[in-house]
Scaffold this active site. Structure first.
Site, PDB file in Angstrom:
ATOM      1  N   LYS A   1       3.597   1.362  -3.302  1.00 42.88           N
ATOM      2  CA  LYS A   1       4.918   2.041  -3.631  1.00 42.88           C
ATOM      3  C   LYS A   1       4.830   2.594  -4.859  1.00 42.88           C
ATOM      4  CE  LYS A   1       6.483   0.030   0.122  1.00 42.88           C
ATOM      5  NZ  LYS A   1       6.609   0.871   1.344  1.00 42.88           N
TER       6      LYS A   1
ATOM      7  N   SER B   1       5.482   5.188   4.559  1.00 45.81           N
ATOM      8  CA  SER B   1       6.453   4.987   3.575  1.00 45.81           C
ATOM      9  C   SER B   1       6.394   5.596   2.500  1.00 45.81           C
ATOM     10  CB  SER B   1       6.385   3.345   3.603  1.00 45.81           C
ATOM     11  OG  SER B   1       5.227   3.079   2.676  1.00 45.81           O
TER      12      SER B   1
ATOM     13  N   SER C   1       0.888   3.568   6.654  1.00 47.51           N
ATOM     14  CA  SER C   1       2.285   3.876   7.300  1.00 47.51           C
ATOM     15  C   SER C   1       2.747   5.122   6.555  1.00 47.51           C
ATOM     16  CB  SER C   1       3.134   2.481   6.758  1.00 47.51           C
ATOM     17  OG  SER C   1       3.592   2.545   5.555  1.00 47.51           O
TER      18      SER C   1
ATOM     19  N   SER D   1      11.139   2.693   4.315  1.00 47.42           N
ATOM     20  CA  SER D   1      10.315   2.259   3.592  1.00 47.42           C
ATOM     21  C   SER D   1      10.763   0.611   3.341  1.00 47.42           C
ATOM     22  CB  SER D   1      10.094   2.945   2.325  1.00 47.42           C
ATOM     23  OG  SER D   1       9.414   2.124   1.300  1.00 47.42           O
TER      24      SER D   1
END
Length: 264
Positions: free
Chosen positions: A129, A74, A72, A217
């Site tokens: 993250k 994010s 993704s 995100s």
């Protein structure tokens, strides 16, 4: 994914048990009898051949480094869709495969580390993250500005983002450098969007994580069950991009300049 780990562990244990069992109980009998009908069974032959390979892969993947693919946007602009990364599996302690139980403590995440983990609300999958809040921190995110323990984080505007990924609605995103203590890094912000505003107090044994693409995100700001990542859900520390390739067989996208880039 859990299913891949489970299959790898089962195959390793099964092939090892077949090989060892044959060596301890059946190989000598066959050798004593002799003859073509007493040759090593095919199942034992395959187990003896595959067990060392499976065992090495299991050890490396569980305790040294594990590959992941970024699915993704994010973590843009630092990690792009199609980046293949390596994750240090011993940075935060040695953990058993499947249940992720830590049996040898080694270290803890530092602020700014990019970590792979299993989110509390989606334990079957691995997410990635950046660690923003450590245990005991008070985090405030208002108007796309971050404050940690009462200290406002400074930002340097670098202009409008023009790199790869503008097709994901990033054609007007601002590119900034966030001066996170000890780990300055680039982030993306929408010009008109303010996503995930709020204040959070990080409890003991937990971390607060955010994506670098701040308005695109799904991170701790938006989790509903709990805004925090439990320490036991950590999988490792991302440290290297070893390939960038979108689609099967790199169809349509291959970026050699990203190979070997360290993750900061």
């Amino acid at each position: 994914m859990v299913w891949f780990e489970t299959i790898l562990v089962v195959l390793t244990l099964l092939s090892g048990a077949i090989w060892l069992g044959d060596k301890l109980f059946f190989a000598r009998r066959r050798a004593a009898r002799g003859g073509l009908l007493d040759e090593e069974p095919v199942l034992v032959d395959y187990s003896r051949a595959f067990f060392p390979v499976l065992a090495i892969v299991l050890v490396l993947r569980s305790f040294v480094a594990e590959p992941y693919k970024i699915p993704s946007s994010s973590m843009m602009p630092n990690l792009l869709i199609g980046d293949f990364i390596l994750v240090n599996k011993f940075a935060y302690g040695l953990r058993l495969p499947i249940n992720n139980h830590k049996f040898v403590p080694i270290g803890e995440p530092a602020r700014g580390d990019v970590v792979v983990f299993k989110p509390p609300h989606d334990p079957q999958n691995n997410w990635i993250k950046r660690v923003i809040g450590l245990p005991g921190d008070r985090i405030v995110f208002q108007g796309n500005e971050l404050t940690i323990n009462g200290q406002k984080i400074q930002y340097q505007t670098l202009g409008t983002y023009t790199g790869r990924g503008v097709a994901f609605g990033l054609d007007s995103a601002s590119l900034l450098e966030e001066q996170l203590p000890g780990r300055p890094h680039q982030v993306l912000e929408g010009l008109e969007r303010h996503v995930g505003q709020g204040e959070w107090q990080v409890p003991p044994g937990h971390y607060f994580v955010m994506g670098d693409n701040r308005d695109n995100s799904e991170d701790g700001r938006l989790w509903t069950q709990t805004h925090f990542l439990p320490e036991e859900n950590l999988r490792g520390k991302a440290f290297l991009i070893w390939l960038n390739c979108e689609g099967w067989f790199c169809k349509g996208s291959f970026e050699p300049s990203r190979i070997g880039n360290r993750i900061r």
